[in-house]
Design an enzyme around this catalytic site. Structure first.
Site, mmCIF file in Angstrom:
data_model
loop_
_atom_site.group_PDB
_atom_site.id
_atom_site.type_symbol
_atom_site.label_atom_id
_atom_site.label_comp_id
_atom_site.label_asym_id
_atom_site.label_seq_id
_atom_site.Cartn_x
_atom_site.Cartn_y
_atom_site.Cartn_z
ATOM 1 N N VAL A 31 0.831 -1.203 0.000
ATOM 2 C CA VAL A 31 0.000 0.000 0.000
ATOM 3 C C VAL A 31 0.869 1.258 0.000
ATOM 4 O O VAL A 31 0.675 2.170 -0.805
ATOM 5 C CB VAL A 31 -0.958 0.009 1.208
ATOM 6 N N LYS B 108 14.916 -1.819 2.284
ATOM 7 C CA LYS B 108 13.787 -1.883 1.351
ATOM 8 C C LYS B 108 13.269 -0.481 1.042
ATOM 9 O O LYS B 108 12.978 -0.156 -0.121
ATOM 10 C CB LYS B 108 12.650 -2.739 1.910
ATOM 11 N N ALA C 48 0.935 -4.920 10.979
ATOM 12 C CA ALA C 48 1.546 -6.190 11.336
ATOM 13 C C ALA C 48 1.283 -7.184 10.203
ATOM 14 O O ALA C 48 0.346 -7.003 9.417
ATOM 15 C CB ALA C 48 0.946 -6.704 12.640
ATOM 16 N N GLN D 202 -0.172 -9.974 7.969
ATOM 17 C CA GLN D 202 -1.546 -10.463 7.925
ATOM 18 C C GLN D 202 -1.560 -11.914 7.475
ATOM 19 O O GLN D 202 -0.930 -12.265 6.478
ATOM 20 C CB GLN D 202 -2.363 -9.619 6.952
ATOM 21 N N ARG E 95 -11.123 -7.735 9.024
ATOM 22 C CA ARG E 95 -10.134 -6.700 9.345
ATOM 23 C C ARG E 95 -9.998 -6.477 10.847
ATOM 24 O O ARG E 95 -8.941 -6.108 11.337
ATOM 25 C CB ARG E 95 -10.533 -5.383 8.675
ATOM 26 N N VAL F 165 -4.543 4.725 7.126
ATOM 27 C CA VAL F 165 -4.916 3.661 6.198
ATOM 28 C C VAL F 165 -4.934 2.319 6.930
ATOM 29 O O VAL F 165 -5.675 1.402 6.565
ATOM 30 C CB VAL F 165 -3.945 3.606 5.002
ATOM 31 N N ASN G 83 -5.581 -0.845 9.020
ATOM 32 C CA ASN G 83 -6.835 -1.476 9.403
ATOM 33 C C ASN G 83 -6.770 -2.102 10.790
ATOM 34 O O ASN G 83 -5.684 -2.449 11.257
ATOM 35 C CB ASN G 83 -7.201 -2.562 8.379
ATOM 36 N N ASP H 159 -14.526 1.815 -0.806
ATOM 37 C CA ASP H 159 -15.766 1.030 -0.903
ATOM 38 C C ASP H 159 -16.792 1.769 -1.759
ATOM 39 O O ASP H 159 -17.500 1.163 -2.568
ATOM 40 C CB ASP H 159 -16.340 0.778 0.497
ATOM 41 N N HIS I 76 -15.818 0.583 7.804
ATOM 42 C CA HIS I 76 -15.060 -0.022 6.702
ATOM 43 C C HIS I 76 -14.884 -1.492 7.074
ATOM 44 O O HIS I 76 -13.852 -1.915 7.595
ATOM 45 C CB HIS I 76 -13.704 0.658 6.544
#
Length: 317
Positions: A23, A49, A90, A92, A99, A129, A131, A159, A186
């Site tokens: 993201v 990175k 973290a 997922q 979520r 952003v 979740n 959405d 959300h």
């Protein structure tokens, strides 16, 4: 007029992105292509990175007429940022279906990152952003002490765009010409406010097929995650849309996760309602008149989010 405004303000703006996963990096690429900011700062736990992503972006933007300054850094480098975006999360599990299962671990990251950020960039607008975005936005307001108009989540913007994409195919009207919102959480308790939906001033009739679109929209995020391992393009465009409205003071209306100040009698929790977004962050809350059924659905969403927030409160200092 818009182009002139962008040329004046764009080079002066600094956007810091915390989190260099799919993201965060897609957002950086989107901001770069759309020439939104003068400086884009990438901050991640994996410094190598972050540096690699920044280097790759710098090479790509050499093709653009107005290159931005793109670099990697640490949290302290976020000083003087106009906008800071929290994209960190973290890891997922591949089996993720809810979520809200991410609350505890992501709340820990919030507690680690946001208090020092508030001291480093005390005047920024903070876009969440991470979740589950509604409780995380509420927690971010508590941890930073920022006024609620400067802390808000991406909420149901993506959405709502997914709903408009489905309605567009059905109505054969461009999605940008539709006014249709997903409101509430959300997550599973989101709903389509079809009583407000219209195109060209004409109400969009909520046929059973169109009502079913909301159920499809609810599952799109998880479906994409399970099929490709992340969601990135849609949420990056949605977040860029929010940032552009801030930096260029566009005063656009969109459904964001914000601290409710009495809408439908609700306080002290974050849910998505239509708001006006400009240079100061949230310029205005819009309080649409929902149908009786929609009010009940909004309250269901509030109950779900409040139960999570009540648990978060127990862990606040």
């Amino acid at each position: 007029m818009e182009k002139t405004n962008r040329n004046i303000q764009g080079p002066r703006s600094k956007v810091a992105i915390i989190g260099t996963g799919s993201v965060g990096t897609t957002l950086a690429y989107t901001l770069m292509l759309r020439e939104v900011a003068g400086e884009i700062l990438l901050i991640g736990r994996n410094q190598a990175k972050a540096e690699g992503e920044a280097l790759d972006l710098r090479h790509a933007q050499a093709f653009l007429p107005s290159p931005a300054r793109v670099r990697a850094g640490v949290l302290e480098d976020a000083v003087d940022s106009d906008v800071v975006v929290a994209c960190f999360s973290a890891p997922q599990p591949a089996t993720l279906t809810d979520r809200n299962a991410m609350v505890r671990k992501n709340a820990e990251l919030m507690r680690e990152i946001l208090p020092p950020l508030a001291k480093i960039a005390p005047d920024c607008k903070l876009v969440i952003v991470t979740n589950p975005v509604d409780p995380m936005t509420w927690l971010a307001i508590q941890l930073t002490g920022f006024p609620p108009e400067r802390v808000f989540g991406t909420g149901t913007v993506v959405d709502s765009i997914r709903l408009r994409e489905l309605l567009s195919a059905d109505l054969r009207i461009h999605p940008d010409d539709l006014r249709a919102y997903i409101l509430g959480e959300h997550g599973d308790k989101q709903f389509a406010a079809m009583s407000l939906a219209q195109a060209g001033g004409e109400r969009i009739v909520p046929t059973p097929e169109r009502r079913a679109f909301c159920e499809r929209v609810k599952g799109f995020g998880i479906e994409i995650f399970q099929k490709k391992g992340n969601t990135s393009y849609g949420i990056a465009q949605a977040t860029s849309y929010i940032i552009e409205s801030i930096l260029f003071d566009e005063r656009r209306t969109m459904p964001l996760s914000v601290l409710l100040d009495g809408y439908l009698g609700l306080h002290d929790l974050c849910l998505s309602i239509p708001v006006v977004v400009g240079r100061n962050g949230i310029e205005r809350h819009i309080q649409p008149e929902l149908s009786g059924e929609e009010i009940a659905l909004f309250r269901e969403a509030a109950d779900t989010v409040r139960s999570i927030i009540d648990n978060l409160k127990k862990e606040l200092p």
